[in-house]
Design a protein around this motif. Structure first.
Motif, short mmCIF file in Angstrom:
data_model
loop_
_atom_site.label_atom_id
_atom_site.label_comp_id
_atom_site.label_asym_id
_atom_site.label_seq_id
_atom_site.Cartn_x
_atom_site.Cartn_y
_atom_site.Cartn_z
N VAL A 136 0.86 -1.17 0.00
CA VAL A 136 0.00 0.00 0.00
C VAL A 136 0.90 1.22 0.00
CG1 VAL A 136 -1.73 1.30 1.28
CG2 VAL A 136 -1.83 -1.19 1.25
N ARG A 137 0.60 2.18 -0.86
CA ARG A 137 1.37 3.41 -0.94
C ARG A 137 0.41 4.60 -0.92
NH1 ARG A 137 3.99 5.30 -6.36
NH2 ARG A 137 1.93 6.12 -6.44
N LEU A 138 0.69 5.58 -0.09
CA LEU A 138 -0.07 6.82 -0.04
C LEU A 138 0.86 7.97 -0.39
CD1 LEU A 138 -1.88 6.30 3.38
CD2 LEU A 138 -2.83 5.91 1.11
N ALA A 139 0.40 8.89 -1.23
CA ALA A 139 1.22 10.04 -1.62
C ALA A 139 0.33 11.18 -2.07
CB ALA A 139 2.18 9.65 -2.75
N ARG A 140 0.86 12.39 -1.97
CA ARG A 140 0.18 13.57 -2.55
C ARG A 140 0.72 13.78 -3.95
NH1 ARG A 140 -0.96 18.30 1.72
NH2 ARG A 140 -2.20 19.00 -0.02
N SER A 141 -0.17 14.11 -4.87
CA SER A 141 0.23 14.34 -6.25
C SER A 141 -0.66 15.41 -6.86
CB SER A 141 0.12 13.04 -7.05
OG SER A 141 0.40 13.26 -8.41
N ASP A 142 -0.11 16.60 -7.07
CA ASP A 142 -0.85 17.70 -7.71
C ASP A 142 -2.22 17.96 -7.10
OD1 ASP A 142 1.24 18.12 -9.55
OD2 ASP A 142 0.44 16.60 -10.90
N GLY A 143 -2.29 18.06 -5.77
CA GLY A 143 -3.55 18.33 -5.09
C GLY A 143 -4.45 17.13 -4.89
N ASP A 144 -3.97 15.96 -5.25
CA ASP A 144 -4.74 14.72 -5.08
C ASP A 144 -4.05 13.83 -4.06
OD1 ASP A 144 -6.56 15.40 -7.10
OD2 ASP A 144 -5.37 14.41 -8.65
N LEU A 145 -4.83 12.95 -3.47
CA LEU A 145 -4.29 11.86 -2.68
C LEU A 145 -4.22 10.65 -3.60
CD1 LEU A 145 -3.45 10.47 -0.03
CD2 LEU A 145 -5.88 10.00 0.36
N ASP A 175 4.05 -6.23 -13.38
CA ASP A 175 5.03 -7.17 -13.93
C ASP A 175 5.87 -7.74 -12.82
OD1 ASP A 175 4.32 -6.89 -16.61
OD2 ASP A 175 5.50 -5.07 -16.81
N PRO A 176 6.20 -9.00 -12.81
CA PRO A 176 5.72 -10.03 -13.74
C PRO A 176 4.40 -10.64 -13.32
CG PRO A 176 7.35 -11.00 -12.29
CD PRO A 176 7.22 -9.54 -11.91
N HIS A 177 3.97 -10.44 -12.05
CA HIS A 177 2.70 -11.00 -11.57
C HIS A 177 1.99 -9.96 -10.71
CE1 HIS A 177 3.95 -14.97 -12.83
NE2 HIS A 177 5.09 -14.80 -12.19
N GLY A 178 0.70 -10.11 -10.59
CA GLY A 178 -0.04 -9.28 -9.66
C GLY A 178 -0.85 -8.19 -10.32
N THR A 179 -1.39 -7.34 -9.47
CA THR A 179 -2.29 -6.27 -9.89
C THR A 179 -2.01 -5.03 -9.07
OG1 THR A 179 -3.98 -7.96 -10.33
CG2 THR A 179 -4.74 -5.68 -10.16
N VAL A 180 -2.19 -3.86 -9.69
CA VAL A 180 -2.08 -2.59 -8.99
C VAL A 180 -3.41 -1.85 -9.16
CG1 VAL A 180 -0.87 -0.39 -8.80
CG2 VAL A 180 0.39 -2.42 -9.49
N VAL A 181 -4.04 -1.50 -8.05
CA VAL A 181 -5.25 -0.69 -8.05
C VAL A 181 -4.84 0.68 -7.52
CG1 VAL A 181 -7.59 -0.40 -7.15
CG2 VAL A 181 -6.73 -2.69 -7.65
N THR A 182 -5.09 1.73 -8.32
CA THR A 182 -4.69 3.08 -7.95
C THR A 182 -5.92 3.98 -7.92
OG1 THR A 182 -2.55 2.76 -9.01
CG2 THR A 182 -3.20 5.02 -8.54
N ARG A 219 -0.86 -2.78 -4.30
CA ARG A 219 -0.25 -3.74 -5.22
C ARG A 219 -0.16 -5.11 -4.56
NH1 ARG A 219 4.79 -2.90 -9.06
NH2 ARG A 219 5.15 -5.06 -9.62
N ASP A 220 -0.45 -6.16 -5.34
CA ASP A 220 -0.26 -7.52 -4.83
C ASP A 220 0.61 -8.29 -5.81
OD1 ASP A 220 -1.75 -8.65 -6.90
OD2 ASP A 220 -3.54 -8.87 -5.71
N ASP A 221 0.99 -9.49 -5.42
CA ASP A 221 1.84 -10.31 -6.28
C ASP A 221 1.13 -11.60 -6.68
OD1 ASP A 221 1.89 -11.62 -3.87
OD2 ASP A 221 4.06 -11.68 -3.70
N GLY A 222 -0.19 -11.55 -6.74
CA GLY A 222 -0.98 -12.73 -7.09
C GLY A 222 -1.00 -13.00 -8.58
N GLY A 223 -1.99 -13.74 -9.01
CA GLY A 223 -2.11 -14.15 -10.41
C GLY A 223 -2.61 -13.06 -11.33
N GLY A 224 -3.06 -11.95 -10.79
CA GLY A 224 -3.57 -10.86 -11.62
C GLY A 224 -5.02 -11.06 -12.02
#
Length: 66
Positions: free
Chosen positions: A1-10, A51-58, A15-20
């Motif tokens: 899990v990553r939290l950051a500020r970016s141009d006025g947004d949170l 890459d190479p496995h998993g999914t990222v939800v942003t 990210r996981d390392d599962g099968g996607g």
């Protein structure tokens, strides 16, 4: 899990390392609900294969008023 500020947004990235997510069946009710809720406040949600496995939800969510 990553939290950051970016141009006025949170930016929240999970990210996981599962099968996607395999094909359109992976875009279920939970993801649709997250997209709808983010959109209601002027944000957005994306889903990508990691890459190479998993999914990222942003989620990019505005910190101020929409």
């Amino acid at each position: 899990v990553r939290l950051a500020r970016s141009d006025g947004d949170l930016c929240v990235a999970i990210r996981d390392d599962g099968g996607g997510i395999q094909g359109p069946s992976g875009d279920g009710m939970g993801l649709e609900s997250m997209r709808r809720r983010a959109s209601e406040i002027g944000g957005r949600v994306s889903v990508e294969c990691a890459d190479p496995h998993g999914t990222v939800v942003t989620a990019l969510l505005p910190l101020g008023s929409p």
